[in-house]
Write an enzyme that holds these catalytic residues in place. Structure first.
Site, PDB file in Angstrom:
ATOM      1  N   HIS A  29      10.999  14.342  -3.253  1.00  0.00           N
ATOM      2  CA  HIS A  29      10.801  13.887  -1.873  1.00  0.00           C
ATOM      3  C   HIS A  29      11.582  14.817  -0.946  1.00  0.00           C
ATOM      4  O   HIS A  29      12.722  15.188  -1.239  1.00  0.00           O
ATOM      5  CB  HIS A  29      11.387  12.484  -1.666  1.00  0.00           C
TER       6      HIS A  29
ATOM      7  N   CYS B 182      14.154   5.219  -3.417  1.00  0.00           N
ATOM      8  CA  CYS B 182      14.378   6.655  -3.628  1.00  0.00           C
ATOM      9  C   CYS B 182      14.685   7.402  -2.324  1.00  0.00           C
ATOM     10  O   CYS B 182      15.597   8.238  -2.270  1.00  0.00           O
ATOM     11  CB  CYS B 182      13.161   7.278  -4.318  1.00  0.00           C
TER      12      CYS B 182
ATOM     13  N   GLN C 206       6.854  12.363   0.949  1.00  0.00           N
ATOM     14  CA  GLN C 206       7.118  11.802  -0.371  1.00  0.00           C
ATOM     15  C   GLN C 206       6.077  12.165  -1.431  1.00  0.00           C
ATOM     16  O   GLN C 206       4.869  12.110  -1.188  1.00  0.00           O
ATOM     17  CB  GLN C 206       7.231  10.270  -0.265  1.00  0.00           C
TER      18      GLN C 206
ATOM     19  N   SER D 119       4.695  10.824  -7.447  1.00  0.00           N
ATOM     20  CA  SER D 119       5.317  10.228  -8.638  1.00  0.00           C
ATOM     21  C   SER D 119       6.063   8.943  -8.308  1.00  0.00           C
ATOM     22  O   SER D 119       6.256   8.109  -9.197  1.00  0.00           O
ATOM     23  CB  SER D 119       6.254  11.226  -9.319  1.00  0.00           C
ATOM     24  N   GLY D 120       6.462   8.752  -7.052  1.00  0.00           N
ATOM     25  CA  GLY D 120       7.104   7.508  -6.638  1.00  0.00           C
ATOM     26  C   GLY D 120       6.260   6.285  -6.931  1.00  0.00           C
ATOM     27  O   GLY D 120       6.777   5.199  -7.178  1.00  0.00           O
TER      28      GLY D 120
END
Ligand code: 25A
Ligand code: L14
Length: 340
Positions: free
Chosen positions: A246, A133, A160, A163-164
């Site tokens: 992000h 991402c 960041q 949710s990553g």
């Protein structure tokens, strides 16, 4: 002539990215003949809505891909490593969101705004990799600058969102925030430290060289996507208590003369980018504005006054959409239109 339609599978359909993949297929009106939703045995019995139909989640098995044309994977690296080859063997092209296949020389690593031609290499293994991402949202605005000015070096720091890491990390930030505000006890289950009201200078595991895997992914993936091994990249990745979106502080040094003014006008014409840069009115990219849409927002574009040819900028995107699901569905669109 009637539009060709495809049998599509989503592996990891109940996860944060898998769910978004299903929504993106729907939003972008991907030409679907049938859709199969796959997850682990834990998710069997769940139903997910697709275009008004309620679809049963099935257990992912080696035989799940017979008769399917395209599979979008986001169930973690181990699942991709084990199951992607079975899909490919059955003639189902895999678009994989994990880091497992990205650096395989026989697997293309694709950002549609940058290297759509690389999709053609899918025939080697039947797998196409979706980049990290943080890499995706960095290369979208930097690619036109690289073409015009030749980027020598990139220095990037990321901020960041949780949710990553997936659903469990979204729940952890939510529950820790509530617990702290209510003077309750809480645990750190997903990250090694408390993420609520904190910043963690660690994303993924540490490597021998003192960098994290996430930081080195930005180095290697950028070179592969730009098809240029001379470009120097150094990264610091930081987890911040944000749910979606992000943010990145990016500094570049170029070979040719560059100016903030030219960068701004070039990025205003770049597909996939939105320039949000009006500092006098406190206007710049924000995670809460990037969340829920597909453009990469760029602002705070400034000349780096410490060197001759340098630029600073602030870049924000939705990590689950452009950073994962949207990019994967865009790849599927190219694959379907040009190759299947
Ligand atoms: O290895 P990687 O590439 O670094 O990826 C690690 C994780 O990061 C996410 C994704 O998590 C992935 O698992 N991810 C990967 N790339 C990403 C990216 N670019 C990314 N996130 C953001 N950006 P996730 O939580 O979003 O998605 C997980 C999905 O994978 C399914 N899954 C897991 N193991 C599987 C599997 N599917 C098939 N076979 C397997 N062996 C997972 O389904 C989900 O769809 P699930 O059934 O495991 O979970 C459904 C529900 O069950 C809860 N749950 C999860 N784990 C447990 C659990 N319940 C009890 N015990 C558990 N251990 C979840 O809350 C979920 O609602
Ligand atoms: O796709 O934010 O390689 O925890 C793995 C770590 C995605 C983000 C990847 C995180 C990343 C994830």
């Amino acid at each position: 002539m009637a539009e060709k339609k495809y049998n599509v599978a989503v592996a990891g359909a109940t996860g944060a990215v898998g769910n978004q993949m299903i929504s993106c297929l729907e939003e972008r009106k991907f030409p679907i003949k049938s859709i199969k939703l796959l997850a682990s045995s834990r998710s069997v019995g769940h139903k997910i809505d697709y275009r008004g139909d309620s679809i049963d989640v099935e257990e992912l098995k080696e035989s799940s891909f017979k008769g399917m044309d395209i599979a979008l994977f986001s169930a973690g690296g181990g699942v991709s490593e084990k199951f992607a080859p079975f899909a490919a063997k059955d003639g189902c092209v895999v678009i994989d969101n994990s880091s497992t296949w990205r650096m395989d020389p026989d697997v293309p690593l694709v950002v549609p705004e940058v290297n759509p031609h690389a999709v053609a290499q899918y025939t080697k293994k039947g797998i196409i990799a979706n980049p990290n991402c943080s890499t995706i949202q960095m290369v979208v605005p930097l690619y036109p600058l690289h073409k015009k000015y030749g980027i020598k070096r990139i220095v990037v720091s990321t901020y960041q969102a949780v949710s990553g890491t997936g659903k469990k990390a979204i729940d952890e930030l939510d529950s820790q925030t509530r617990a702290i505000l209510n003077f309750k006890n809480y645990e750190n289950k997903v990250y090694p430290h408390t993420i609520a009201f904190n910043c963690l200078p660690q994303i993924d595991l540490f490597l021998e060289n003192g960098y994290t895997k996430e930081e080195m992914k930005m180095v290697y993936e950028t070179r592969k996507i730009f098809e240029d091994d001379t470009i120097r990249v150094t990264a610091t990745s930081v987890r911040v208590p944000v749910f979606y979106g992000h943010s990145e502080s990016i500094n570049i040094e170029t070979k040719e003369n560059i100016s903030a003014k030219e960068v701004k006008s070039l990025l205003e014409k770049t597909p996939g980018v939105k320039v949000v840069d009006d500092p006098k009115n406190n206007v710049y990219p924000l995670a809460i504005d990037a969340a829920g849409q597909d453009l990469t927002l760029v602002g705070r574009i400034r000349d780096d006054e410490s060197i001759t040819n340098g630029i600073n900028m602030w870049v924000v995107a939705d990590n689950i959409r452009k950073g994962a699901a949207t990019n994967a569905v865009q790849i599927a669109e190219i694959l379907a239109k040009e190759y299947l």
